[in-house]
Design an enzyme around this catalytic site. Structure first.
Site, mmCIF file in Angstrom:
data_model
loop_
_atom_site.group_PDB
_atom_site.id
_atom_site.type_symbol
_atom_site.label_atom_id
_atom_site.label_comp_id
_atom_site.label_asym_id
_atom_site.label_seq_id
_atom_site.Cartn_x
_atom_site.Cartn_y
_atom_site.Cartn_z
ATOM 1 N N TYR A 230 8.584 -4.913 1.584
ATOM 2 C CA TYR A 230 7.390 -5.120 0.758
ATOM 3 C C TYR A 230 7.782 -5.360 -0.703
ATOM 4 O O TYR A 230 7.274 -6.281 -1.353
ATOM 5 C CB TYR A 230 6.459 -3.908 0.894
ATOM 6 C CG TYR A 230 5.349 -3.893 -0.113
ATOM 7 C CD1 TYR A 230 4.288 -4.785 -0.025
ATOM 8 C CD2 TYR A 230 5.361 -2.984 -1.169
ATOM 9 C CE1 TYR A 230 3.267 -4.782 -0.966
ATOM 10 C CE2 TYR A 230 4.346 -2.970 -2.107
ATOM 11 C CZ TYR A 230 3.308 -3.868 -1.997
ATOM 12 O OH TYR A 230 2.317 -3.867 -2.945
ATOM 13 N N TRP B 110 2.853 5.830 -0.826
ATOM 14 C CA TRP B 110 2.625 4.424 -0.490
ATOM 15 C C TRP B 110 3.142 4.132 0.920
ATOM 16 O O TRP B 110 2.536 3.384 1.678
ATOM 17 C CB TRP B 110 3.285 3.519 -1.528
ATOM 18 C CG TRP B 110 3.088 2.065 -1.247
ATOM 19 C CD1 TRP B 110 4.057 1.129 -1.095
ATOM 20 C CD2 TRP B 110 1.851 1.361 -1.088
ATOM 21 N NE1 TRP B 110 3.504 -0.108 -0.838
ATOM 22 C CE2 TRP B 110 2.139 0.011 -0.837
ATOM 23 C CE3 TRP B 110 0.515 1.751 -1.136
ATOM 24 C CZ2 TRP B 110 1.165 -0.963 -0.620
ATOM 25 C CZ3 TRP B 110 -0.470 0.782 -0.920
ATOM 26 C CH2 TRP B 110 -0.144 -0.546 -0.669
ATOM 27 N N GLU C 285 -4.828 0.357 -1.808
ATOM 28 C CA GLU C 285 -4.562 1.229 -2.957
ATOM 29 C C GLU C 285 -5.567 2.383 -3.005
ATOM 30 O O GLU C 285 -5.211 3.504 -3.355
ATOM 31 C CB GLU C 285 -4.568 0.439 -4.269
ATOM 32 C CG GLU C 285 -3.470 -0.612 -4.372
ATOM 33 C CD GLU C 285 -2.044 -0.068 -4.367
ATOM 34 O OE1 GLU C 285 -1.837 1.162 -4.453
ATOM 35 O OE2 GLU C 285 -1.124 -0.894 -4.261
#
Length: 193
Positions: free
Chosen positions: A18, A48, A40
């Protein structure tokens, strides 16, 4: 020789992929922008990695971020998502996706696109920062605070200033790769094209 990358991306292969391919790279697609508002917001209070490894489940659960479909869902649809998909099982976060889809459609109606509504906060140009250490990178900025207030006024949920800054980083509004990371200069050169 291994390329130098941002420290946060070195724990899990999915984070590294990513980081290398998406994080900080400009993407103005309305679907992509909405996806990252969702992701988010889902990440609030979590790592994350916890969200990133569920990304495909999020796409499946939320109809590949089809705004019209999502806007038509009521909270009664939450249980089906919790029961059938590997998403964060937070009812408020799931409900916010339906609410935010309705708010996003209103923004698109008002501004022509999510891109126009959201990228206005950086004058439609990415900001290239020059951080030397991870501790230099802020959790939020005046710009992310302004974006957060704007989105809240427009009816969005789970869009605090820290979430908005993480969103800005994700979609390339800001390039927060460390100057020692090979992506930093690569993104600057790509943005100059």
């Amino acid at each position: 020789m291994e390329k130098s990358v941002c420290a946060w991306a070195m724990k899990q292969p999915i984070e590294r992929e990513y980081h290398d391919r998406e994080w900080g790279r400009v993407n103005k697609s309305d679907t992509y922008l909405f996806e990252f508002l969702v992701l988010e917001g889902a990440q609030a209070g979590l790592s994350w990695y916890t969200v990133l490894k569920r990304r495909e489940a999020y796409r499946a659960a939320f109809d590949n971020y089809n705004l019209e479909k999502l806007a038509s869902y009521e909270d009664s649809h939450i249980e089906a998502i919790i029961g059938n998909y590997d998403v964060i099982k937070h009812r408020g976060k799931i409900s916010s996706v339906f609410n935010n889809a309705r708010s996003a459609l209103q923004l698109i109606n008002e501004y022509g696109s999510l891109e126009n509504a959201l990228w206005q906060f950086v004058e439609h140009q990415p900001v290239n920062n020059h951080w030397k250490t991870m501790s230099d990178i802020p959790a939020s900025t005046q710009t992310s605070k302004e974006m957060s207030l704007f989105l809240k006024r427009k009816g969005f949920k789970f869009v605090g200033e820290t979430i908005c800054y993480a969103f800005m980083q994700a979609v390339g509004m800001v390039n927060d790769h460390l100057v020692t990371c090979y992506c930093h200069q690569e993104i600057i050169e790509g943005n100059a094209l």
